[in-house]
Design a protein around this motif. Sequence first.
Motif, PDB file in Angstrom:
ATOM      1  N   LEU A   1       4.330 -12.977  -5.560  1.00 16.54           N
ATOM      2  CA  LEU A   1       4.757 -11.027  -5.773  1.00 16.54           C
ATOM      3  C   LEU A   1       5.173 -11.633  -4.361  1.00 16.54           C
ATOM      4  CD1 LEU A   1       1.976 -10.531  -7.620  1.00 16.54           C
ATOM      5  CD2 LEU A   1       4.132 -10.836  -8.810  1.00 16.54           C
ATOM      6  N   PRO A   2       6.480  -9.966  -4.639  1.00 13.90           N
ATOM      7  CA  PRO A   2       7.615  -9.654  -3.233  1.00 13.90           C
ATOM      8  C   PRO A   2       5.363  -8.782  -2.825  1.00 13.90           C
ATOM      9  CG  PRO A   2       8.169  -8.778  -5.047  1.00 13.90           C
ATOM     10  CD  PRO A   2       7.135  -9.310  -5.484  1.00 13.90           C
ATOM     11  N   HIS A   3       5.652  -8.640  -1.711  1.00 18.27           N
ATOM     12  CA  HIS A   3       4.749  -7.849  -0.404  1.00 18.27           C
ATOM     13  C   HIS A   3       5.294  -6.972  -0.008  1.00 18.27           C
ATOM     14  CE1 HIS A   3       1.078 -10.067  -2.817  1.00 18.27           C
ATOM     15  NE2 HIS A   3       2.168 -11.448  -2.682  1.00 18.27           N
ATOM     16  N   PRO A   4       5.056  -5.950   0.262  1.00 17.84           N
ATOM     17  CA  PRO A   4       5.595  -5.483   1.627  1.00 17.84           C
ATOM     18  C   PRO A   4       4.967  -4.686   2.798  1.00 17.84           C
ATOM     19  CG  PRO A   4       5.809  -3.812  -0.408  1.00 17.84           C
ATOM     20  CD  PRO A   4       4.947  -5.003  -0.743  1.00 17.84           C
ATOM     21  N   MET A   5       4.800  -5.334   4.119  1.00 20.94           N
ATOM     22  CA  MET A   5       3.667  -5.418   4.986  1.00 20.94           C
ATOM     23  C   MET A   5       3.390  -4.245   5.835  1.00 20.94           C
ATOM     24  SD  MET A   5       1.724  -7.172   3.560  1.00 20.94           S
ATOM     25  CE  MET A   5       0.013  -7.289   4.169  1.00 20.94           C
TER      26      MET A   5
ATOM     27  N   HIS B   1      -2.109  -3.648   5.304  1.00 21.23           N
ATOM     28  CA  HIS B   1      -1.683  -4.325   4.182  1.00 21.23           C
ATOM     29  C   HIS B   1      -1.023  -4.406   3.009  1.00 21.23           C
ATOM     30  CE1 HIS B   1      -1.550   0.152   2.741  1.00 21.23           C
ATOM     31  NE2 HIS B   1      -1.616   0.306   3.679  1.00 21.23           N
ATOM     32  N   CYS B   2      -0.505  -4.604   2.317  1.00 18.16           N
ATOM     33  CA  CYS B   2       0.225  -4.879   1.456  1.00 18.16           C
ATOM     34  C   CYS B   2       0.726  -3.329   0.888  1.00 18.16           C
ATOM     35  CB  CYS B   2      -0.081  -5.243   0.547  1.00 18.16           C
ATOM     36  SG  CYS B   2       1.841  -5.798  -0.672  1.00 18.16           S
ATOM     37  N   HIS B   3       2.086  -3.442   1.030  1.00 19.68           N
ATOM     38  CA  HIS B   3       2.364  -0.572   0.730  1.00 19.68           C
ATOM     39  C   HIS B   3       2.562  -0.931  -1.292  1.00 19.68           C
ATOM     40  CE1 HIS B   3       2.476   3.029   1.214  1.00 19.68           C
ATOM     41  NE2 HIS B   3       2.131   2.969   2.873  1.00 19.68           N
ATOM     42  N   ASN B   4       2.759  -2.142  -1.868  1.00 19.25           N
ATOM     43  CA  ASN B   4       2.458  -2.007  -3.220  1.00 19.25           C
ATOM     44  C   ASN B   4       1.167  -1.717  -2.738  1.00 19.25           C
ATOM     45  OD1 ASN B   4       1.539  -2.955  -5.139  1.00 19.25           O
ATOM     46  ND2 ASN B   4       3.445  -4.639  -6.216  1.00 19.25           N
ATOM     47  N   LEU B   5       0.960  -0.413  -3.609  1.00 19.30           N
ATOM     48  CA  LEU B   5      -0.238   0.343  -3.740  1.00 19.30           C
ATOM     49  C   LEU B   5      -1.338  -0.368  -4.736  1.00 19.30           C
ATOM     50  CD1 LEU B   5       0.394   4.048  -3.528  1.00 19.30           C
ATOM     51  CD2 LEU B   5       0.242   2.111  -1.233  1.00 19.30           C
ATOM     52  N   GLU B   6      -0.760  -0.685  -5.419  1.00 21.71           N
ATOM     53  CA  GLU B   6      -2.087  -1.746  -6.269  1.00 21.71           C
ATOM     54  C   GLU B   6      -2.370  -2.335  -6.206  1.00 21.71           C
ATOM     55  OE1 GLU B   6       0.930  -0.161  -7.979  1.00 21.71           O
ATOM     56  OE2 GLU B   6      -0.081   0.833  -8.786  1.00 21.71           O
ATOM     57  N   HIS B   7      -1.359  -3.613  -5.145  1.00 21.24           N
ATOM     58  CA  HIS B   7      -1.596  -4.868  -4.221  1.00 21.24           C
ATOM     59  C   HIS B   7      -2.726  -4.239  -3.456  1.00 21.24           C
ATOM     60  CE1 HIS B   7       1.835  -7.230  -5.194  1.00 21.24           C
ATOM     61  NE2 HIS B   7       1.084  -7.105  -6.675  1.00 21.24           N
ATOM     62  N   GLU B   8      -2.678  -3.113  -2.611  1.00 24.97           N
ATOM     63  CA  GLU B   8      -4.097  -2.623  -1.255  1.00 24.97           C
ATOM     64  C   GLU B   8      -5.015  -2.491  -2.590  1.00 24.97           C
ATOM     65  OE1 GLU B   8      -2.198   0.580   0.014  1.00 24.97           O
ATOM     66  OE2 GLU B   8      -4.737   1.492   1.011  1.00 24.97           O
TER      67      GLU B   8
ATOM     68  N   GLY C   1      -7.086  -5.262  -3.232  1.00 26.37           N
ATOM     69  CA  GLY C   1      -8.025  -5.975  -1.666  1.00 26.37           C
ATOM     70  C   GLY C   1      -6.599  -6.606  -0.523  1.00 26.37           C
ATOM     71  N   MET C   2      -5.355  -6.097  -0.944  1.00 23.02           N
ATOM     72  CA  MET C   2      -4.534  -6.804  -0.644  1.00 23.02           C
ATOM     73  C   MET C   2      -4.885  -6.007   1.228  1.00 23.02           C
ATOM     74  SD  MET C   2      -0.968  -8.601  -0.721  1.00 23.02           S
ATOM     75  CE  MET C   2      -1.687 -10.060  -1.517  1.00 23.02           C
ATOM     76  N   MET C   3      -5.677  -6.222   2.049  1.00 22.68           N
ATOM     77  CA  MET C   3      -5.621  -5.217   2.811  1.00 22.68           C
ATOM     78  C   MET C   3      -7.034  -5.614   3.846  1.00 22.68           C
ATOM     79  SD  MET C   3      -5.845  -0.908   2.771  1.00 22.68           S
ATOM     80  CE  MET C   3      -7.454  -0.742   2.479  1.00 22.68           C
TER      81      MET C   3
HETATM   82 CU    CU Z   1       1.311  -7.500  -2.259  1.00 20.38          CU
END
Ligand code: CU
Length: 502
Positions: free
Chosen positions: A417-421, A483-490, A493-495
């Motif tokens: 998946l793409p991750h806007p960090m 963190h990832c700014h895909n807010l669901e990813h954040e 736990g991607m933070m």
């Molecule tokens: Cu992400």
Amino acid sequence: MKNNTISRRSFLNSLGTAGAALSFLSLTDALPPLKKINSFFTGKDPDLEFLVRAKPDTAAIFKGPETKVWRYEGEIIRGPKDALRIIPGSFLGPIIHARRGQAVRIHFINQLPESSIIHWHGLHVPEMADGHPRLAVNTNNTYVYDFTIKDRAGMYWYHPHPHGRTALQVYMGLAGLLIVSDEEEDQLALPSREFDIPLVIQDRVFDENNQFEYDSEEVRGYGAIGDQFLVNGAPNYELPAATRPYRLRVLNGSNARIYTLAWSDGSPLTVIGTDGGLLENPVKRDYLVLSPAERVDLWVDFSKYEIGAQLQLLDLDPYDLNFAEGKKIISININKKENVDSSVPQNLSALHLNSEMEAVNQKNPKIFQLSMGAGMMGLINGRSFDMHAITTDEQVKLGDLEVWQFENLTTNGEMSLPHPMHIHGLQFQILQRQSDPKFQKINALINKGQVDEGWHDTVLVMPGEKVKILMKFTDYDGLYLYHCHNLEHEDMGMMRNYRVVS
Ligand code: CU
Ligand code: C2O
Ligand code: CU
């Protein structure tokens, strides 16, 4: 956490319940002498002081039933009346206008049914003003922010940052813009006032009663993607415009959707700024890829269009870049003749790029690997968010320059998946992108629509991509986030924390 911080917070917490019901005048009367309580307060009287209240409300988005939203509303306590600008009819928070160098104090009053905290996205502020989830306050409590605007002129924004609930709270409507101006920008005489238009692009799913639909199970994985575009909180956004230059400042305020923006007549987009303010020189792109939280400052001249002409800002599919199938986000209706000198300034800004940069660029970067673990757990170097933990790599020295490399190398199906960090508390430079050959084709298309010049606080890392960034940790020590700014990813736990130590 320091002791004075705790006493500060518990004092405010006890104030909050009573304070929330008072008018702002009596609230200011009730305010304690801040500087005596917490060393984090600057000790000087602010130039700008206001309240921001988060509360449930409704908004008339469509005809028929109003939509239940959560919104920020603001009230000026001290400073110019136009420092807070409401977007009429919108659920978005007031646009905050500040000058570089101003001391700002903000009283956040949480009237939501759950805990929350505001984060000032993109701003370089002290640890205690950054809105880390550990600072979240409960219903009817207050948190006071005190900081000086050190950032370059540009468009920043604010949104909630409580643990595990950021995505839902933003989706419910909590977000607002913060526009900083400064002397360097004044000298350019860019289009201003009604010709300087902030545009927050979001997407939502609505049910048949005009209510936001958010199924927290369903949005795990890719993230919440809506089929209805909203611009500044409104559907089918139309902008009447004159035949003259405009400045359009665009924020992707969506939870997860990445846009590929293009003008419907195929004109290139002229970009004068990014997340952290103006570029050195304008750049042109045939289309612009904008991931969640990223901003782009556009200069556009409508003088080549006739009265009655309609131009659209489209969202294209990056795989085929087919304009005919682009989805309309904004319609611009040319309805007025005006003759204004219309050339974009070629020298926009001194970027103050760091001279030590070249040397640092040669060093080995710190590696941060992005992945999704079992049960759609967001991971950075195999770890998910922990409120207080940091690893040695996540500890940095005040004053140091560092190169970080985000690697998105999960290449198995739905996990890729793409991750806007995003990194809190600073602006960075993008040094290099490399792509795995398997993803080369799509990543090359995406890269052609990106503006890696200038200052950024968020950078899209596509599947198969490695992105190297350079940053300097200045002024403030303490605990910050990346963190990832895909807010669901954040929220999945991607933070992680990073700590600046002096
Ligand atoms: Cu992400
Ligand atoms: Cu706009 Cu921690 O993010
Ligand atoms: Cu941020």
